[in-house]
Design a protein around this motif. Sequence first.
Motif, PDB file in Angstrom:
ATOM      1  N   ARG A 248       0.849  -1.189   0.000  1.00  0.00           N
ATOM      2  CA  ARG A 248       0.000   0.000   0.000  1.00  0.00           C
ATOM      3  C   ARG A 248       0.887   1.241   0.000  1.00  0.00           C
ATOM      4  O   ARG A 248       1.690   1.434   0.903  1.00  0.00           O
ATOM      5  CB  ARG A 248      -0.911  -0.001   1.229  1.00  0.00           C
ATOM      6  CG  ARG A 248      -1.982  -1.078   1.189  1.00  0.00           C
ATOM      7  CD  ARG A 248      -2.819  -1.023   2.462  1.00  0.00           C
ATOM      8  NE  ARG A 248      -3.948  -1.924   2.395  1.00  0.00           N
ATOM      9  CZ  ARG A 248      -3.894  -3.209   2.733  1.00  0.00           C
ATOM     10  NH1 ARG A 248      -2.751  -3.721   3.161  1.00  0.00           N
ATOM     11  NH2 ARG A 248      -4.953  -3.983   2.641  1.00  0.00           N
ATOM     12  N   ARG A 259       0.500   2.273   6.257  1.00  0.00           N
ATOM     13  CA  ARG A 259       0.071   1.223   7.164  1.00  0.00           C
ATOM     14  C   ARG A 259      -1.461   1.150   7.213  1.00  0.00           C
ATOM     15  O   ARG A 259      -2.149   2.159   7.113  1.00  0.00           O
ATOM     16  CB  ARG A 259       0.608   1.481   8.577  1.00  0.00           C
ATOM     17  CG  ARG A 259       2.125   1.355   8.669  1.00  0.00           C
ATOM     18  CD  ARG A 259       2.577   1.500  10.111  1.00  0.00           C
ATOM     19  NE  ARG A 259       4.008   1.335  10.227  1.00  0.00           N
ATOM     20  CZ  ARG A 259       4.670   1.398  11.387  1.00  0.00           C
ATOM     21  NH1 ARG A 259       4.009   1.604  12.516  1.00  0.00           N
ATOM     22  NH2 ARG A 259       5.983   1.243  11.404  1.00  0.00           N
ATOM     23  N   GLU A 260      -1.942  -0.057   7.407  1.00  0.00           N
ATOM     24  CA  GLU A 260      -3.378  -0.273   7.443  1.00  0.00           C
ATOM     25  C   GLU A 260      -3.903  -0.014   8.856  1.00  0.00           C
ATOM     26  O   GLU A 260      -3.333  -0.483   9.840  1.00  0.00           O
ATOM     27  CB  GLU A 260      -3.699  -1.711   7.025  1.00  0.00           C
ATOM     28  CG  GLU A 260      -5.177  -2.016   7.013  1.00  0.00           C
ATOM     29  CD  GLU A 260      -5.448  -3.458   6.606  1.00  0.00           C
ATOM     30  OE1 GLU A 260      -6.616  -3.816   6.443  1.00  0.00           O
ATOM     31  OE2 GLU A 260      -4.463  -4.215   6.472  1.00  0.00           O
ATOM     32  N   GLN A 261      -4.976   0.765   8.969  1.00  0.00           N
ATOM     33  CA  GLN A 261      -5.596   1.070  10.262  1.00  0.00           C
ATOM     34  C   GLN A 261      -6.809   0.164  10.433  1.00  0.00           C
ATOM     35  O   GLN A 261      -7.701   0.138   9.580  1.00  0.00           O
ATOM     36  CB  GLN A 261      -6.016   2.537  10.330  1.00  0.00           C
ATOM     37  CG  GLN A 261      -6.676   2.935  11.632  1.00  0.00           C
ATOM     38  CD  GLN A 261      -5.711   2.892  12.805  1.00  0.00           C
ATOM     39  OE1 GLN A 261      -4.556   3.245  12.661  1.00  0.00           O
ATOM     40  NE2 GLN A 261      -6.180   2.454  13.961  1.00  0.00           N
ATOM     41  N   ARG A 262      -6.871  -0.586  11.517  1.00  0.00           N
ATOM     42  CA  ARG A 262      -7.981  -1.501  11.767  1.00  0.00           C
ATOM     43  C   ARG A 262      -8.898  -0.939  12.850  1.00  0.00           C
ATOM     44  O   ARG A 262      -8.444  -0.341  13.815  1.00  0.00           O
ATOM     45  CB  ARG A 262      -7.448  -2.875  12.196  1.00  0.00           C
ATOM     46  CG  ARG A 262      -6.645  -3.575  11.112  1.00  0.00           C
ATOM     47  CD  ARG A 262      -6.227  -4.968  11.560  1.00  0.00           C
ATOM     48  NE  ARG A 262      -5.472  -5.641  10.528  1.00  0.00           N
ATOM     49  CZ  ARG A 262      -4.989  -6.885  10.646  1.00  0.00           C
ATOM     50  NH1 ARG A 262      -5.192  -7.571  11.761  1.00  0.00           N
ATOM     51  NH2 ARG A 262      -4.317  -7.433   9.661  1.00  0.00           N
ATOM     52  N   TRP A 263     -10.185  -1.180  12.668  1.00  0.00           N
ATOM     53  CA  TRP A 263     -11.193  -0.772  13.632  1.00  0.00           C
ATOM     54  C   TRP A 263     -11.944  -2.016  14.082  1.00  0.00           C
ATOM     55  O   TRP A 263     -12.266  -2.890  13.290  1.00  0.00           O
ATOM     56  CB  TRP A 263     -12.167   0.229  13.002  1.00  0.00           C
ATOM     57  CG  TRP A 263     -11.518   1.503  12.568  1.00  0.00           C
ATOM     58  CD1 TRP A 263     -10.866   1.726  11.402  1.00  0.00           C
ATOM     59  CD2 TRP A 263     -11.443   2.711  13.311  1.00  0.00           C
ATOM     60  NE1 TRP A 263     -10.375   2.996  11.335  1.00  0.00           N
ATOM     61  CE2 TRP A 263     -10.722   3.641  12.512  1.00  0.00           C
ATOM     62  CE3 TRP A 263     -11.900   3.127  14.557  1.00  0.00           C
ATOM     63  CZ2 TRP A 263     -10.459   4.943  12.920  1.00  0.00           C
ATOM     64  CZ3 TRP A 263     -11.650   4.426  14.955  1.00  0.00           C
ATOM     65  CH2 TRP A 263     -10.934   5.316  14.153  1.00  0.00           C
ATOM     66  N   TYR A 264     -12.245  -2.077  15.373  1.00  0.00           N
ATOM     67  CA  TYR A 264     -12.945  -3.225  15.940  1.00  0.00           C
ATOM     68  C   TYR A 264     -14.284  -2.764  16.502  1.00  0.00           C
ATOM     69  O   TYR A 264     -14.357  -1.770  17.244  1.00  0.00           O
ATOM     70  CB  TYR A 264     -12.114  -3.872  17.059  1.00  0.00           C
ATOM     71  CG  TYR A 264     -10.772  -4.391  16.591  1.00  0.00           C
ATOM     72  CD1 TYR A 264     -10.632  -5.690  16.120  1.00  0.00           C
ATOM     73  CD2 TYR A 264      -9.640  -3.576  16.608  1.00  0.00           C
ATOM     74  CE1 TYR A 264      -9.409  -6.173  15.685  1.00  0.00           C
ATOM     75  CE2 TYR A 264      -8.408  -4.047  16.175  1.00  0.00           C
ATOM     76  CZ  TYR A 264      -8.300  -5.346  15.716  1.00  0.00           C
ATOM     77  OH  TYR A 264      -7.090  -5.824  15.287  1.00  0.00           O
ATOM     78  N   GLN A 265     -15.357  -3.510  16.158  1.00  0.00           N
ATOM     79  CA  GLN A 265     -16.696  -3.195  16.643  1.00  0.00           C
ATOM     80  C   GLN A 265     -17.371  -4.468  17.096  1.00  0.00           C
ATOM     81  O   GLN A 265     -17.113  -5.566  16.570  1.00  0.00           O
ATOM     82  CB  GLN A 265     -17.538  -2.530  15.543  1.00  0.00           C
ATOM     83  CG  GLN A 265     -17.052  -1.137  15.161  1.00  0.00           C
ATOM     84  CD  GLN A 265     -17.918  -0.502  14.092  1.00  0.00           C
ATOM     85  OE1 GLN A 265     -18.654  -1.191  13.402  1.00  0.00           O
ATOM     86  NE2 GLN A 265     -17.838   0.811  13.964  1.00  0.00           N
ATOM     87  N   GLN A 273     -17.246   1.055  19.416  1.00  0.00           N
ATOM     88  CA  GLN A 273     -15.886   0.696  19.037  1.00  0.00           C
ATOM     89  C   GLN A 273     -15.170   0.081  20.235  1.00  0.00           C
ATOM     90  O   GLN A 273     -15.325   0.521  21.366  1.00  0.00           O
ATOM     91  CB  GLN A 273     -15.120   1.922  18.554  1.00  0.00           C
ATOM     92  CG  GLN A 273     -13.703   1.623  18.116  1.00  0.00           C
ATOM     93  CD  GLN A 273     -12.986   2.873  17.646  1.00  0.00           C
ATOM     94  OE1 GLN A 273     -13.610   3.861  17.310  1.00  0.00           O
ATOM     95  NE2 GLN A 273     -11.677   2.816  17.647  1.00  0.00           N
ATOM     96  N   GLU A 276      -8.252  -2.278  20.798  1.00  0.00           N
ATOM     97  CA  GLU A 276      -7.577  -3.553  20.572  1.00  0.00           C
ATOM     98  C   GLU A 276      -7.041  -4.154  21.877  1.00  0.00           C
ATOM     99  O   GLU A 276      -7.039  -5.375  22.053  1.00  0.00           O
ATOM    100  CB  GLU A 276      -6.437  -3.371  19.573  1.00  0.00           C
ATOM    101  CG  GLU A 276      -5.750  -4.667  19.165  1.00  0.00           C
ATOM    102  CD  GLU A 276      -4.701  -4.446  18.100  1.00  0.00           C
ATOM    103  OE1 GLU A 276      -4.124  -5.457  17.635  1.00  0.00           O
ATOM    104  OE2 GLU A 276      -4.467  -3.284  17.732  1.00  0.00           O
TER     105      GLU A 276
END
Length: 626
Positions: A248, A259-265, A273, A276
Motif C-alpha cells: 500500500r 500502514r493499514e488502520q484496523r477498527w474493531y466493533q 468501538q 484492541e
Amino acid sequence: MARAGRLVCGLLLDVHASMGEEGLKQAKECLTYWLRGRLIQTGKKDAGLVLVGSDATHNEMAEEMLDGYDNICVSRPLSNADVTLYQEIDKSVLGGTGGDVLSGIIVACSLLTKAVGTGKMNKHIVFATDAKTAVIDVEQIPSVADFLNSSDIHLTLFGLGFSGDNETQDMGQTECLLRDLVEQVGGELRVVPKTGDLASMRRENPMIRSVAAACNVYKGKFEVAPKMEIRVVSFPGVKLAKVPPLKRLAPGTAGGEVREQRWYQLDDDKGQQVDEVQIRKAYMYGGEYVVVEDELKDKIKSVCPQSMKFHCYLPRKDIKPHYLCSEAVVVVADPAYPEPSGTAFSSMVSAMVDDDLVSLVRWVKKEKANPEMFVMYPVIDTKVPHYSLRAVRYAWKEDTRCPKAFPPLAADTVSDAAKEAASGLISALMLPSKGADLLAPEAYPANPTLQRFWDVVHHKALHPDDPTPAQGDHITECFRQDQSLWDKALPTLKRLREACPLEDVAAQKEKRQAGGSVIDPSKLESSTASASGAGSSKDGVKEEDKDDVKRDEGRKDVKGVDDAVVGSSNGGQGKAPPEIPPDVPPSIQEKPSPPPQKGAEGGEGGRKEPAADDGDNDDLFGEDDF
C-alpha cells in the motif's frame, strides 16, 4: 562502496560490429534475462555495465596509459541495481572492430574488486558475446583464470551462435579460448542459437527465488545413537514460491508505504468501538469460552530444547507417501567439522542407500519449538560426490484424516484384456524416452503462474503506459501435452476402450437430475435408431434441417428423456431422444440448445431448460480422439 551480503555483478556486453543488430539485440536479452532473475530475489544488489568494442574508451586501465584497453567503456559504474540498468543496456549501440574481449573481462574484474574490497560477496561476471573478434594477448588467459579463482568471481558466458559440444571443428580461436577459460574457473556456459527468439530457446526460466547457504534451517547435533552425535547443518531444499503481496503506497510514483488502520466493533452493537487492548482471546470448549492469556498460551507449548534425535530405521517401501506433509529440507554434515562427523555422516548415508532404508527422526528446529517427526531419505550425488539426507515432515496421528473404508473391488470385474490394455497404455505414455531426463535442469518445468507474473511486472516497470503483453510460448508450453506421445498411444487407447465399454454419462446425469432412475444406454441407442429411421418424405425438410429439428426436440424438456425411455420399453410409444451426429465434438454435444422465441415450439412460456452441465461429463475416449 558495496556492503557485506550483497550480490555484485559486472555485466559485459560485446558491441563489436561483427555482432550485427540482431546479435546485439539477442545479447541484450541475455543480460536482461540474467539480471531480471536476480532482481526478483530478495536482498540488495550492485551491478555495473562494461561495453567491449565500443567507439568510446572509458576505463581506469586506459586512463593509466596501459596498452590493450582501447574501445572498452564502463557505461555504468558499480551501483545499486534497479530498473534504470535495463535502460542502460537497451541504449547500447554497435561499435567498431577494436577492443579485446579478454581485456574487457579484466576491466570488469577490476570494477568488482575495487568497489567491493576484501569483504565476502557473491561476485559475478556475466558476458554475452559471439566470439568473432581475435584475442590480442592469449598468454594472459592463465593469469585471468587464476585471478577469477582467487577472487571467488563466478563467470557466466552467453555464447551466441557457439558450436555444439560435438562440433569442435567449427569453433573459432576466440570461442575455444573462452570455453577453456570457463572450464578453468568452473564457470557456466550457456550456448544461445544465433537465430530465433531467446525466450523460446533458453534452457531455463528466470529464477524466482534462491536460498543462500547462510540461511540454514538448523545447525547443531544429530543424535544417531545413544552417546553418539554428528554435527550437521540443514538448508531449505524445496520451498513453495508464491506471488509476493501488494504494497500500500501513498499517491505518487515515489510515495512511501501506508500502514493499514484496523477498527474493531461489537457484532451486537455496530456503533460501539472496541479498543484492541481490550480484546481477549479464548478457546471454545464445551459450549463455553475459555479465556487464555498470551502468557498462559506460551506455557501450554511443550518446551523442548533444539535437537535432532534418531528414532528408527525402516524400509523405504513402508513409508506411506500420503503422510508426507511438508517441503523438503537438505541435511548435510557440518563443513566446519569434516572429521569425524563428515566421515560418519557419509558412511551412514551410503549404508542407507545400499539397504534401501530411510530413518525416522524427532526434530526440534528451534529452541522451545514444537517437536516434529521427519523422514530422512538418503541421497548420493556421484558427480561431486556429495552425501546428504532429504528430510520431509511425517504426519502425527492427529494430522491424519482417515476416510471410511472403501468397498473392495471384485476380482472378476477386472478382465485380463482390460489389465493388458491398461498396461499397454501406461507403457506407451512413458516419458521421457530411454536415456532422457525429464527432471533435468534444462527441462524441469517452471511455475507458469509465477513466470507470467514476473513477465508482466518486468514489462510494467519498463513500459508503464503500454498494454499488458501477450503470454509467451515459453510459459504456455510448461505442461503442454506432447502430441507425438498421444499419437503413439492411440492404438492402446482403442484397445482400452474396447476392453472397458463406456456408458452415456451425459444422459445418465440428466436422468438423475430429473429425479428418475438411471438410464439404460442400450435402450437409448435402440430408441435413437428407431427415431432416426422414422420420418416422412412429404415434409420437404432437408436432411441437415432434420438433424437440427431432432436435436432441438430431444432437448425440449428433461421429461422428454423419461418419456423416450418409457416409450422404447412399451412398443416404441413416446418420443425418442435425438441422434447426435458422430462428427459433432463432445463439447458441442453437451451444450444445451438456446430457448425458443415466444410462440415457438414449447408453448407460450417457452420450454424448460435441462440442468446446467458442470463440465464433468467429458468423454476422455470420445470418437473424435480416434
